[in-house]
Write an enzyme that holds these catalytic residues in place. Structure first.
Site, PDB file in Angstrom:
ATOM      1  CE1 TYR A 120     -26.114  20.392  -5.960  1.00  0.00           C
ATOM      2  CE2 TYR A 120     -28.214  19.358  -5.530  1.00  0.00           C
ATOM      3  CZ  TYR A 120     -27.250  19.749  -6.420  1.00  0.00           C
ATOM      4  OH  TYR A 120     -27.420  19.518  -7.761  1.00  0.00           O
ATOM      5  CE  LYS A 166     -15.210   9.019 -10.118  1.00  0.00           C
ATOM      6  NZ  LYS A 166     -15.256   8.356 -11.406  1.00  0.00           N
ATOM      7  CG  ASP A 198     -17.608   7.625 -13.248  1.00  0.00           C
ATOM      8  OD1 ASP A 198     -17.859   6.712 -12.433  1.00  0.00           O
ATOM      9  OD2 ASP A 198     -16.453   7.955 -13.558  1.00  0.00           O
ATOM     10  CG  ASP A 222     -30.378  17.473  -8.772  1.00  0.00           C
ATOM     11  OD1 ASP A 222     -31.492  17.261  -9.280  1.00  0.00           O
ATOM     12  OD2 ASP A 222     -29.908  18.614  -8.602  1.00  0.00           O
ATOM     13  CG  ASP A 226     -33.147  15.986 -13.843  1.00  0.00           C
ATOM     14  OD1 ASP A 226     -33.899  15.672 -12.897  1.00  0.00           O
ATOM     15  OD2 ASP A 226     -33.029  17.157 -14.252  1.00  0.00           O
TER      16      ASP A 226
HETATM   17 MG    MG Z   1     -32.832  18.727 -10.533  1.00  0.00          MG
END
Ligand code: MG
Ligand code: NAI
Length: 325
Positions: A120, A166, A198, A222, A226
């Protein structure tokens, strides 16, 4: 002392859940003063800007900010707002509560997400027609800062620490992340484990009870948070904090929910729990605990909004929380 709280409802259900949460704060009678700010889709149509300068100034000058959600302009609003409080850590607790149907009722996780860099970083371009690139930035400073914050947080909760990465593929960037975290841990004698992000996603779904604090690079945090929302009963329950050295912004993890906006049925829990995080951050530990207990009782005994299988309104739930304060 009276702190000033910037209150930015934003769009959609932000305008329903934020006033409900402010009612809860008001009922505590702490002498906080609230100053309203504008941002989001409607602000863009009204003023030509999704995030006017005066809203940014309000956030910078306040002791803390409560934000609801923005719609289509979310990226233009929330990223600069997080930057306005110099937020380096995004704290996202995901906990299952008695009284709420959860996929994994034993879930009690806190994601500590690096909030400034990774994929990001915003350094993206189209280098030729149909060919795009993104620069993933990982620095020693930011990695150490999030590691220190994560280890401190875990000590407070007496939780194990897992560091997601990772580095087997992203050798330079996540290699740096893992190395910086390892050095911080060694200096303070902190214990932790690392996990490939992962594989960790699968483990969190199968055995969330084995994890506590999960320290993550930006994108992993992020996504994994979720994922955890899905384990505990949905986005209506997840609060978050964006912590900077001298300022902070608190917001539900969810967005403006245009599918239910205007109906008065959005679940205010995520936003009310965000205010509990805000109170604790400002040093009002007792008031924060009071809000949490009132929320927990309301989740256990009702009333519930439709996302939790009930038929109560946003205001009904806020009133029930206030009665139980
Ligand atoms: Mg989000
Ligand atoms: P969303 O979080 O707004 O909604 C996803 C689903 O969860 C919808 O079915 C919604 O009704 C439900 N939901 C979310 N919060 C709820 C609550 N408090 N009570 C009951 N149900 C709730 O995410 P979506 O649909 O992907 O995005 C909608 C808009 O929100 C988009 O314009 C997006 O850009 C924006 N957004 C803004 C964010 C922010 O301001 N931080 C974060 C995520 C999305």
């Amino acid at each position: 002392m009276s702190e000033t709280i910037a209150v930015i409802p934003g769009d959609g259900i932000g305008r329903e859940v934020v006033p409900a949460a402010v009612r809860v704060l008001d009922a505590l009678d702490l002498g906080l003063s609230f100053v309203m700010g504008e941002a989001g889709d409607d602000t863009l149509s009204d003023t030509g800007e999704a995030l006017p300068d005066r809203t940014v100034e309000l956030v910078e000058d306040s002791d803390a900010t409560l934000f609801g959600a923005a719609g289509e302009t979310a990226a233009d609003v929330i990223l600069p707002l997080r930057a306005a409080v110099d937020s380096f850590a995004n704290v996202r607790p995901a906990r299952a509560y008695p009284g709420v149907d959860a996929v994994k009722p034993e879930t009690d996780l806190v994601f500590i997400r690096e909030n400034t860099e990774g994929v990001y970083s915003g350094i993206e371009s189209e280098i030729a027609p149909g060919i795009t690139t993104l620069t993933r930035v990982v620095t020693d400073d930011a990695s150490r800062r999030i590691a220190r914050f994560g280890f401190d947080y875990a000590v407070e909760r007496d939780d194990p620490v897992t560091v997601a990465h990772k580095a087997n593929v992203m050798r330079a960037t996540d290699g740096q992340f893992v190395e910086s975290v390892a050095d911080v841990a060694e200096k303070r004698g902190a214990e932790y484990e690392t996990a490939l992000m992962d594989a960790l996603a699968m483990q969190l779904i199968m055995h969330p009870e084995e994890y506590g604090v999960v320290v993550c690079p930006n994108l992993a945090g992020d996504m994994l948070s979720d994922l955890a929302a899905g384990l505990v009963g949905g986005l209506g329950l997840l609060p978050s904090a964006n912590i900077g050295a001298e300022n902070a912004l608190f917001e539900p993890v969810h967005g403006s929910a245009p599918d239910i906006a205007g109906e008065g049925i959005a679940n205010p829990t995520a936003t009310v729990l965000s205010t509990a995080m805000m109170l604790e951050h400002l040093g009002y530990d007792d008031a924060g605990a009071q809000v949490r207990t009132a929320v927990e009782k309301t989740l256990e005994q009702g009333p519930h909004t439709p996302d939790l299988g009930g038929s109560a309104s946003t205001e009904d739930v806020a009133s029930a929380i206030i009665e139980r304060l």
